[in-house]
Design a protein around this motif. Structure first.
Motif, mmCIF file in Angstrom:
data_model
loop_
_atom_site.group_PDB
_atom_site.id
_atom_site.type_symbol
_atom_site.label_atom_id
_atom_site.label_comp_id
_atom_site.label_asym_id
_atom_site.label_seq_id
_atom_site.Cartn_x
_atom_site.Cartn_y
_atom_site.Cartn_z
ATOM 1 N N ASP A 45 -6.330 -0.007 4.773
ATOM 2 C CA ASP A 45 -5.269 0.039 5.876
ATOM 3 C C ASP A 45 -4.331 -1.144 5.410
ATOM 4 N N GLY A 46 -3.162 -0.838 5.726
ATOM 5 C CA GLY A 46 -2.203 -1.925 5.512
ATOM 6 C C GLY A 46 -1.379 -1.786 4.403
ATOM 7 N N LEU A 47 -1.692 -0.759 3.544
ATOM 8 C CA LEU A 47 -0.745 -0.702 2.318
ATOM 9 C C LEU A 47 0.324 0.223 2.405
ATOM 10 N N GLY A 48 0.514 0.651 3.644
ATOM 11 C CA GLY A 48 1.560 1.671 3.859
ATOM 12 C C GLY A 48 1.542 3.296 3.443
ATOM 13 N N VAL A 49 2.642 3.755 2.967
ATOM 14 C CA VAL A 49 2.490 5.046 2.739
ATOM 15 C C VAL A 49 2.544 5.446 1.189
ATOM 16 N N LEU A 52 -0.802 6.819 -0.508
ATOM 17 C CA LEU A 52 -1.040 8.178 0.004
ATOM 18 C C LEU A 52 -0.071 9.064 -0.702
ATOM 19 N N PHE A 53 1.140 8.757 -0.798
ATOM 20 C CA PHE A 53 2.040 9.637 -1.515
ATOM 21 C C PHE A 53 1.556 9.673 -2.892
ATOM 22 N N CYS A 54 1.118 8.658 -3.481
ATOM 23 C CA CYS A 54 0.559 8.746 -5.089
ATOM 24 C C CYS A 54 -0.490 9.883 -5.068
ATOM 25 N N VAL A 55 -1.551 9.641 -3.945
ATOM 26 C CA VAL A 55 -2.794 10.673 -4.172
ATOM 27 C C VAL A 55 -2.269 12.232 -3.955
ATOM 28 N N MET A 56 -1.406 12.408 -3.056
ATOM 29 C CA MET A 56 -0.728 13.712 -2.721
ATOM 30 C C MET A 56 -0.135 14.193 -3.879
#
Length: 162
Positions: A45-49, A52-56
């Motif tokens: 939590d708290g690291l932003g988007v 998540l974009f890197c994983v996707m």
């Protein structure tokens, strides 16, 4: 029906079928590992988007790389028969090379250290009888650079065994 099966002459038999090694999936594997490594970072939590974009992004790249490698492996056929060597690549635009066994002068196999450990390499089949046109251009007739072939030494043995 495969291309090789469709072009066999009456009485001709397949001695060995060659195929591309699973190492063609190397980029798909790399992107999948990067997606897995980035997943715990994205779950924090708290690291932003951005995580998540890197994983996707790595996940999408893994799927696309896998599809391209699978398609390349599917459209490539290598066969050694008792009369000739057949190499086919392509789906809509097809590239085929066939060489009679009596025209084979040499078979070169190149393997890196990783290729030796995992069992893949590059095979180059050199043909006899260079014409003036090919000799002047510095080329020898034959099948050049069948790269990332699984079990290249067994393929070479099937070609050179008479």
């Amino acid at each position: 029906m495969s291309y090789v099966a469709s072009v066999l002459q009456p009485g001709e038999r397949i001695v060995r079928l060659g195929r591309l090694h699973w190492i063609v999936y190397r980029y798909a594997i790399l992107f999948a590992v990067l997606a897995i490594v980035c997943a715990p970072w994205a779950a924090t939590d708290g690291l932003g988007v951005v995580p998540l974009f890197c994983v996707m992004a790595f996940g999408v790249l893994a799927v696309l790389s896998f599809a391209v490698a699978w398609f390349e492996r599917w459209i490539t056929e290598i066969a050694v028969t008792d009369r000739r060597i057949i190499y086919k690549r392509g789906f809509i635009n097809r590239h085929t090379v066939e060489m009679n066994m009596d025209k084979v002068a040499a078979v070169d196999v190149n393997q890196s250290i990783l290729g030796r450990l995992l069992g893949y390499g590059s095979v180059c089949i050199v043909g006899l009888g260079a014409t003036q046109a090919t000799a002047g251009a510095g080329q020898t007739p034959g099948i050049k650079d069948l790269g990332l072939v699984a079990e290249p030494l067994a393929l070479r043995s099937a070609i050179t065994a008479k």
